[in-house]
Design a protein around this motif. Structure first.
Motif, PDB file in Angstrom:
ATOM      1  N   ASP A 108       0.845  -1.219   0.000  1.00 30.37           N
ATOM      2  CA  ASP A 108       0.000   0.000   0.000  1.00 30.37           C
ATOM      3  C   ASP A 108       0.869   1.255   0.000  1.00 30.37           C
ATOM      4  O   ASP A 108       0.616   2.206  -0.737  1.00 30.37           O
ATOM      5  CB  ASP A 108      -0.898   0.023   1.239  1.00 30.37           C
ATOM      6  CG  ASP A 108      -2.026  -0.990   1.131  1.00 30.37           C
ATOM      7  OD1 ASP A 108      -2.225  -1.529   0.036  1.00 30.37           O
ATOM      8  OD2 ASP A 108      -2.678  -1.249   2.168  1.00 30.37           O
ATOM      9  N   LEU A 109       1.864   1.218   0.863  1.00 30.11           N
ATOM     10  CA  LEU A 109       2.749   2.381   0.995  1.00 30.11           C
ATOM     11  C   LEU A 109       3.519   2.633  -0.301  1.00 30.11           C
ATOM     12  O   LEU A 109       3.643   3.776  -0.750  1.00 30.11           O
ATOM     13  CB  LEU A 109       3.724   2.135   2.158  1.00 30.11           C
ATOM     14  CG  LEU A 109       4.341   3.350   2.810  1.00 30.11           C
ATOM     15  CD1 LEU A 109       3.265   4.235   3.407  1.00 30.11           C
ATOM     16  CD2 LEU A 109       5.295   2.912   3.921  1.00 30.11           C
ATOM     17  N   LEU A 110       4.003   1.554  -0.905  1.00 25.96           N
ATOM     18  CA  LEU A 110       4.758   1.692  -2.156  1.00 25.96           C
ATOM     19  C   LEU A 110       3.871   2.258  -3.266  1.00 25.96           C
ATOM     20  O   LEU A 110       4.320   3.074  -4.072  1.00 25.96           O
ATOM     21  CB  LEU A 110       5.309   0.325  -2.587  1.00 25.96           C
ATOM     22  CG  LEU A 110       6.475  -0.202  -1.747  1.00 25.96           C
ATOM     23  CD1 LEU A 110       6.762  -1.663  -2.071  1.00 25.96           C
ATOM     24  CD2 LEU A 110       7.732   0.629  -1.968  1.00 25.96           C
ATOM     25  N   ARG A 111       2.621   1.830  -3.274  1.00 17.42           N
ATOM     26  CA  ARG A 111       1.705   2.335  -4.311  1.00 17.42           C
ATOM     27  C   ARG A 111       1.380   3.804  -4.094  1.00 17.42           C
ATOM     28  O   ARG A 111       1.184   4.542  -5.041  1.00 17.42           O
ATOM     29  CB  ARG A 111       0.425   1.498  -4.325  1.00 17.42           C
ATOM     30  CG  ARG A 111       0.678   0.180  -4.994  1.00 17.42           C
ATOM     31  CD  ARG A 111      -0.519  -0.716  -5.020  1.00 17.42           C
ATOM     32  NE  ARG A 111      -0.100  -2.045  -5.471  1.00 17.42           N
ATOM     33  CZ  ARG A 111      -0.809  -3.142  -5.326  1.00 17.42           C
ATOM     34  NH1 ARG A 111      -1.973  -3.095  -4.736  1.00 17.42           N
ATOM     35  NH2 ARG A 111      -0.354  -4.301  -5.755  1.00 17.42           N
ATOM     36  N   ARG A 112       1.327   4.184  -2.807  1.00 15.66           N
ATOM     37  CA  ARG A 112       1.052   5.600  -2.524  1.00 15.66           C
ATOM     38  C   ARG A 112       2.243   6.475  -2.906  1.00 15.66           C
ATOM     39  O   ARG A 112       2.069   7.596  -3.331  1.00 15.66           O
ATOM     40  CB  ARG A 112       0.734   5.786  -1.043  1.00 15.66           C
ATOM     41  CG  ARG A 112      -0.711   5.471  -0.694  1.00 15.66           C
ATOM     42  CD  ARG A 112      -1.158   6.252   0.526  1.00 15.66           C
ATOM     43  NE  ARG A 112      -0.344   5.966   1.691  1.00 15.66           N
ATOM     44  CZ  ARG A 112      -0.574   4.955   2.522  1.00 15.66           C
ATOM     45  NH1 ARG A 112      -1.565   4.134   2.291  1.00 15.66           N
ATOM     46  NH2 ARG A 112       0.193   4.759   3.573  1.00 15.66           N
ATOM     47  N   ARG A 113       3.417   5.915  -2.707  1.00 14.07           N
ATOM     48  CA  ARG A 113       4.625   6.707  -2.981  1.00 14.07           C
ATOM     49  C   ARG A 113       4.741   7.038  -4.466  1.00 14.07           C
ATOM     50  O   ARG A 113       4.930   8.175  -4.846  1.00 14.07           O
ATOM     51  CB  ARG A 113       5.870   5.911  -2.574  1.00 14.07           C
ATOM     52  CG  ARG A 113       6.255   6.030  -1.137  1.00 14.07           C
ATOM     53  CD  ARG A 113       7.612   5.431  -1.025  1.00 14.07           C
ATOM     54  NE  ARG A 113       7.984   5.079   0.329  1.00 14.07           N
ATOM     55  CZ  ARG A 113       8.923   4.204   0.614  1.00 14.07           C
ATOM     56  NH1 ARG A 113       9.554   3.579  -0.352  1.00 14.07           N
ATOM     57  NH2 ARG A 113       9.245   3.946   1.862  1.00 14.07           N
ATOM     58  N   LYS A 114       4.674   6.005  -5.272  1.00 15.21           N
ATOM     59  CA  LYS A 114       4.744   6.136  -6.735  1.00 15.21           C
ATOM     60  C   LYS A 114       5.911   7.013  -7.189  1.00 15.21           C
ATOM     61  O   LYS A 114       5.765   7.873  -8.049  1.00 15.21           O
ATOM     62  CB  LYS A 114       3.439   6.719  -7.290  1.00 15.21           C
ATOM     63  CG  LYS A 114       2.298   5.726  -7.301  1.00 15.21           C
ATOM     64  CD  LYS A 114       1.079   6.373  -7.864  1.00 15.21           C
ATOM     65  CE  LYS A 114      -0.111   5.435  -7.811  1.00 15.21           C
ATOM     66  NZ  LYS A 114      -1.368   6.076  -8.109  1.00 15.21           N
TER      67      LYS A 114
END
Lengths: 115, 171
Positions: free
Chosen positions: B70-76
């Protein structure tokens, strides 16, 4: 490659992380429980105090009402007492008058007859 | 069924390092790894009555991985340059890095950044297999994918990593 990646096993978490986790789970829950207990105790004490003071207040009101009733009762009962007292006084005065009249008549009789 | 207070404390003692390591390997940030580790345990605590004690470790790892994804997807954000010397300021100097004490810093940083370049499913499979040293069966339980798929993901992930690191290391 596996060997190289296995170096990542040496990664250590920063100090205090375990404490942070415990603090936000087990200990927080314990703290909440303590706060809940303290609140419940405070509510119970508050209620008890409220009831006690309320009881006192109600008792005081009741006592006042009783006193008022008593006073009224005394007032009501004191009228007949006053009247009877007056009657008694009148009776006493009348008796005294009668006695003095009888006494003076007796003295005149004694004078007239030369006793 | 269900995890008691005492057992939960034991689980924290036994596995917080491994969860942190998993999160750090996935995210590459100490702060984010700490947050993910804490959040994973908080969720376990919240659902402790529903989680089977024997499945707690799998549950924890799966939760931590989902949080990482989730965090990685938010970071983008674009992955950082692989070679730390490519950028003006070195992350090694900026981060109070516990790796410093025991590992070759540049090698570790490059390895981490190479992991960042892997697609999420390969990254998770490689980390669970080669960093966490879990069996394919355990990994398949955590990721919810068949064992053969996991094996193939690990192989592909390693191959991609080798390709990324080839110019810098003898891998």
């Amino acid at each position: 490659m596996r060997e190289m990646l296995s170096q990542l096993r040496d990664i250590e978490p920063p100090e205090g992380l375990k404490e942070r986790i415990l603090l936000s789970t087990v200990r927080r829950s314990r703290l909440y429980r303590l706060v809940a207990l303290a609140s419940a105790a405070a509510i119970v004490v508050g209620l008890a105090l409220g009831l006690f003071l309320g009881g006192l207040f109600v008792g005081q009101n009741q006592a006042q009402k009783e006193a008022v009733k008593l006073l009224e009762g005394i007032r009501q009962t004191s009228r007949p007492l006053e009247e009877s007292s007056m009657m008694l006084l009148e009776a006493i005065v009348l008796t005294m008058k009668t006695t003095s009249m009888v006494q003076s008549q007796d003295e005149e009789v004694v004078k007239d007859e030369g006793i | 069924m269900g995890i008691g207070r005492k057992r939960f404390t034991e689980i924290v003692e036994e596995s917080y390092r491994s969860i942190y390591r998993l999160a750090f390997s996935m995210l590459g940030s100490e702060q984010d790894a700490c947050d993910v580790t804490q959040e994973s345990f908080e969720r376990l605590w919240r659902y402790r009555s529903k989680v089977d004690e024997r499945a707690a470790y799998v549950w924890l790892r799966r939760t931590a991985l989902n949080l990482c994804v989730d965090l990685l997807r938010r970071r983008k954000t674009e992955p950082e340059p692989l070679d730390p010397n490519d950028e003006g300021s070195s992350l090694i100097e900026m981060r109070p890095d516990p790796l410093r004490r025991c590992l070759r810093k540049e090698e570790m940083l490059m390895l981490r950044r190479a992991l960042d370049r892997l697609p999420e499913k390969y990254r998770a499979a490689v980390i669970l297999r080669d960093v966490e040293d879990l069996s394919y069966k355990e990994i398949s339980q955590i990721l919810g994918r068949p064992e053969n798929t996991v094996k193939s993901d690990v192989l592909r992930g390693r191959r991609m990593l080798r390709k990324i690191l080839a110019p810098y290391f003898d891998v």
